[in-house]
Design a protein around this motif. Structure first.
Motif, short mmCIF file in Angstrom:
data_model
loop_
_atom_site.label_atom_id
_atom_site.label_comp_id
_atom_site.label_asym_id
_atom_site.label_seq_id
_atom_site.Cartn_x
_atom_site.Cartn_y
_atom_site.Cartn_z
N MET B 21 0.84 -1.20 0.00
CA MET B 21 0.00 0.00 0.00
C MET B 21 0.88 1.26 0.00
O MET B 21 0.67 2.15 -0.82
N LEU B 24 2.51 1.70 -3.46
CA LEU B 24 1.60 2.12 -4.52
C LEU B 24 1.20 3.58 -4.36
O LEU B 24 1.21 4.35 -5.32
N LEU B 25 0.85 4.00 -3.14
CA LEU B 25 0.40 5.36 -2.93
C LEU B 25 1.55 6.35 -3.19
O LEU B 25 1.35 7.38 -3.83
N GLU B 28 2.12 6.70 -6.89
CA GLU B 28 1.10 7.50 -7.57
C GLU B 28 1.35 9.00 -7.34
O GLU B 28 1.28 9.79 -8.28
#
Lengths: 152, 56, 249
Positions: B21, B24-25, B28
């Motif tokens: 998590m 990925l964050l 982004e």
């Protein structure tokens, strides 16, 4: 303005048609979307027995028996109406225990024993700390004790 | 501390989930910032070329 | 009625949107980061282990918010796409496209953490049951939407074509949500329902809410930031965009 209303109408009609089509398709494939069959289904022979199927239910209390070799396990899967005996060679998931949900993939043998090639544990959507679970158990035991004399 | 990191024997699964998590964050956010800067730079270059519009 | 509609649409003007979103994003992102830190602390250090699953259930605090976001963002994307398709509002068209990557990211996160949770509890990373399969289809819908939009050079036609795809995919969302009730699946049912009390201890429920709120704010921040880029790219010929570009960031 007219083209805008026309576009909106087209979109709404399209969505309505799509929803209807999806509902019909899902209804037609209902039986194939089922992940596992219950022991009652198996006993009633509504599932094909010549190929691999999945059977799901609860591991019957007191039914788990381990062979001395450590990898062979016998247990019964029940839907509280019918129980099917299962034999499995292999490692069980850590959540596998009596009274818990289970799904087994395999084949029903001629002798009525389900030979599983894979065993998966199911769990429910209840989450709580161990202390809370013990408190509930304790309360249930006390309730049973106070209710027992009246029941007799 | 070791006990906390061990996560009751599920360390790989729990830390794997939280790690993915975070990864990925962060990716982004970094990608968005990079895209915004690149776009502004490109549009500024474009504005400095008089009479030369995009695609002509 | 029509006049008031026009007034309302003026709020959705690209220039106004660009400025407003630019002021909102840092706040949304900042609060999201604080909530993430607090939620992860609660989820890993404060919340007790589960009576059946021990510590492995802690993956729930990521998995459940991610799965909720993946479904909610799809509905949001489809709603903006339809508004853009029917009423031709530029900001809505940009927003629809801005939602897709974040929706896909949360879908990947839900699938990935689901696999990492499934292995220690069920005993398998993946099964083809109705819940997992329909969530995988959701990922393909997001990817299909983004690929279709990117494949068409004319932006207007790309918006229209991908809006239709987004709309078609909407039927999948109720299928994901209700799959655990309509069919028997390996996946368990919902812990949090609107009409019933949650089937989890209070501290666990609070942690889940904090993480969910963090995901909401995070998604709002990145989607608005991406929509700003999208709007600027689409409008770069206009006077306001040129004025924005003159100013340093």
């Amino acid at each position: 303005m007219r083209t805008r209303r026309k576009r909106l109408l087209l979109v709404l009609v399209g969505v309505a048609g799509l929803v209807l089509a999806t509902a019909l398709v899902l209804n037609a494939f209902r039986d194939n979307l089922v992940f596992f069959h219950t022991p009652s289904d198996i006993r009633a022979a509504v599932v094909p027995l010549d190929r691999s199927v999945r059977i799901g239910g609860l591991v019957e209390d007191g039914s788990v028996r381990r062979e001395a070799d450590g990898v062979t396990v016998y247990f019964r899967v029940t839907d509280t109406v019918v129980a099917v005996p299962v034999v499995y060679h292999g490692i069980l998931p850590s959540l596998f225990r009596e009274g818990q949900g289970v799904v087994a993939t395999g084949r029903l043998q001629d002798d009525g024993v389900f030979r599983a090639s894979q065993v998966m544990a199911r769990h429910d959507e209840t989450y709580m700390p161990p202390e809370a679970f013990e408190a509930i158990e304790q309360a249930q035991r006390e309730q049973a004790r106070t209710l027992l004399p009246e029941g007799r | 501390m070791t006990e906390f990191l061990a996560m009751g024997g599920y360390a790989a699964y729990v830390w794997g989930a939280y790690g993915v998590m975070a990864l990925l964050l962060a990716t982004e956010c970094w990608h968005l910032r990079h895209r915004h800067r690149a776009l502004r730079a490109r549009l500024r270059r474009l504005a400095r070329l008089p009479g030369l519009e995009e695609g002509t | 009625m029509a006049e008031r509609g026009v007034q309302w649409f003026r709020f959705a003007a690209p220039a106004r949107f660009y400025g407003l979103a630019g002021r909102l994003v840092p706040w949304l992102a900042g609060v999201a980061m604080l909530l993430f830190a607090f939620g992860v602390y609660l989820g890993l250090a404060v919340a007790p282990p589960d009576y059946q699953q021990g510590d492995s259930y802690r993956i729930l605090y990521i998995h459940v918010p991610a799965a909720w976001m993946s479904m909610f963002l799809y509905l949001l994307m489809a709603a903006y796409a339809v508004i853009g398709l029917v009423w031709r509002i530029k900001v809505a068209q940009a927003m629809a496209r801005a939602v897709a990557p974040t929706g896909a990211l949360f879908t990947v996160l839900a699938l990935w953490t689901g696999a990492l949770w499934g292995k220690p509890t069920w005993g398998v990373f993946w099964v083809w049951d109705a819940r997992l399969t329909s969530e995988l289809i959701l990922l393909f819908l997001y990817l299909g939407y983004m690929a279709l939009h990117a494949a068409i050079d004319d932006r207007r036609r790309a918006d229209d074509a991908s809006a239709l795809l987004a709309l078609v995919g909407v039927v999948n969302v109720p299928i994901i949500y209700f799959s655990v009730r309509w069919w028997n699946t390996l996946h368990q049912g919902a812990s949090i329902r609107v009409t019933e009390a949650p089937t989890m201890a209070t501290i666990m429920f609070v942690t889940l809410l904090v993480m969910t709120l963090a995901c909401w704010l995070y998604a709002s921040a990145v989607i608005l930031a991406r929509a700003r880029i999208e709007v600027l790219e689409r409008e770069h010929h206009s006077a306001w965009a040129q004025a924005v570009l003159e100013k340093p960031e």
